[in-house]
Design a protein around this motif. Structure first.
Motif, short mmCIF file in Angstrom:
data_model
loop_
_atom_site.label_atom_id
_atom_site.label_comp_id
_atom_site.label_asym_id
_atom_site.label_seq_id
_atom_site.Cartn_x
_atom_site.Cartn_y
_atom_site.Cartn_z
N HIS A 203 -7.57 -26.00 13.82
CA HIS A 203 -6.74 -25.31 12.81
C HIS A 203 -8.10 -24.54 11.83
CE1 HIS A 203 -2.61 -27.33 12.67
NE2 HIS A 203 -2.70 -26.45 13.75
N THR A 204 -9.23 -24.78 12.24
CA THR A 204 -10.26 -24.15 11.68
C THR A 204 -10.18 -22.61 11.87
OG1 THR A 204 -12.72 -24.18 11.28
CG2 THR A 204 -12.00 -24.58 13.47
N ASP A 248 -7.89 -22.27 7.05
CA ASP A 248 -9.33 -22.09 6.56
C ASP A 248 -9.34 -21.48 5.96
OD1 ASP A 248 -11.70 -22.83 5.84
OD2 ASP A 248 -12.47 -23.10 8.03
N TYR A 259 -12.92 -27.13 8.11
CA TYR A 259 -11.40 -27.65 7.99
C TYR A 259 -11.35 -28.93 7.67
CZ TYR A 259 -7.15 -29.83 10.06
OH TYR A 259 -5.94 -30.45 10.27
N ASN A 262 -12.34 -29.07 3.70
CA ASN A 262 -11.11 -28.72 3.01
C ASN A 262 -10.15 -29.78 2.67
OD1 ASN A 262 -12.09 -26.13 3.11
ND2 ASN A 262 -10.77 -25.44 4.79
N GLY A 268 -5.93 -28.80 2.32
CA GLY A 268 -5.16 -28.62 3.63
C GLY A 268 -4.18 -27.68 3.57
N ASP A 273 -1.95 -31.32 8.11
CA ASP A 273 -3.38 -31.15 7.92
C ASP A 273 -3.71 -32.25 6.91
OD1 ASP A 273 -3.88 -28.90 9.62
OD2 ASP A 273 -3.29 -27.39 8.07
#
Length: 328
Positions: A203-204, A248, A259, A262, A268, A273
């Protein structure tokens, strides 16, 4: 006239027993299942990997976001019936496919890129390379194209002749799932909490639709106030469901460990996340990866290889589709 009776030797009896066990195993399994191998196409289609890589790089050069989409396709495929290309199938009269599942509809994308990759590979060596393997290789090549880790992709998967919307909806995580549900879903696929946190690091890169994070930025308390305010500008409390936001916000187009940084700052975007940094079983992994990008890369690569081993079709099971969207 008499008959000559030969008493079987001990060695012969052992051999016969082993032979019978082997035959019974083949009958019960329906086919002989081969193991995946990184050299599977070395002789049958030596240009397969370079062809896939070239097509993936072209697609990502056109749209950087496509890197995250291709990685996600492989993930969503493997979590339903195993890594068998079932996600790519369109609906037929005999089954409702996975594209229309709640977790996929209007969200999972990149099918046209896979179709293009498949077309190029078919021109090089028709009927040899499966769509399931193309997904696995494309995910690796997508990671590398945006500065992420690489790994040896094990190959030899075959394609499913069916798909299941219901299985997709019961096996793929939802953006609203809490930590215990996520751990359970990954455990069901043979993946532990550490591997879940590492894989979530994809998810970065990529973006999410407003509908998937609206509740978080308006109603949840475990979120940085400034971050929530910023996200509300592009995601109204009503309407705009398909509006996009980078998962991100810092480096949305690069594969790195921001990610995890964060998450520690309560930034998130999705609930799934942020919950990774809300439970004792996963906090340490988030902290480790936020401080050590090399460790994240190493564990992400290992987890992707393991995920690619989820229930593949091999041997004579399934088929090699000519087109990824439909069975032969």
């Amino acid at each position: 006239m008499g008959f000559l009776v030969v008493k079987p030797t001990r060695v012969f009896c052992v051999y016969l027993a082993c032979f019978l066990v082997t035959m019974l195993s083949l009958v019960s399994n329906g086919s002989c299942h081969a193991k995946l191998s990184s050299t599977f196409y070395d002789k049958a289609c030596p240009n397969a990997l370079s062809t896939i890589q070239s097509a993936v790089r072209t697609a990502i050069s056109r749209e950087r976001r496509m890197a995250g989409s291709l990685i996600r396709l492989h993930f969503h495929d493997c979590f339903v019936q195993g890594c068998d290309g079932s996600l790519l199938l369109e609906d037929t009269s005999s089954f409702t496919g996975e594209r229309g599942a709640f977790q996929n509809s209007g969200s999972v994308r990149g099918f046209e890129v896979v179709d293009e990759v498949k077309s190029r590979v078919e021109n090089v060596c028709p009927g040899v390379v499966s769509c399931a393997d193309i997904l696995a290789v494309a995910a690796r090549d997508a990671s590398v194209a945006v500065g992420g880790p690489t790994w040896k992709v094990k190959l030899g998967r075959r394609d499913s002749r069916t798909a299941s919307k219901s299985q997709a909806e019961s096996n793929i995580p939802r953006a609203s799932d809490d930590l215990s549900v996520l751990i359970s879903l990954f455990k069901r696929k043979g993946l532990n909490a550490k591997e879940m946190v590492a894989l979530s690091g994809s998810h970065t890169i990529g973006q999410a639709q407003c509908i998937t994070f609206r509740n978080r930025i308006y109603n949840e308390t475990d979120i940085d106030a400034g971050f929530a305010s910023t996200r509300r500008r592009g995601c109204p409390s009503n309407g705009g469901d398909a509006n996009l936001a980078p998962i991100d916000l810092v480096t949305p187009n690069s594969f790195d460990n921001n990610y995890y940084k964060n998450l520690i700052k309560r930034k998130g975007l999705l609930k799934t996340d942020q919950v990774l940094f809300s439970g004792s079983s996963t906090n340490n992994f988030v902290t480790k990866y936020s401080n050590d990008q090399a460790a994240f890369y190493s564990d992400f690569a290992a987890a992707m290889v393991k995920m690619g081993d989820i229930d593949p079709l091999t041997g004579s099971s399934g088929e090699i589709r000519r087109r990824c969207k439909s069975i032969n």
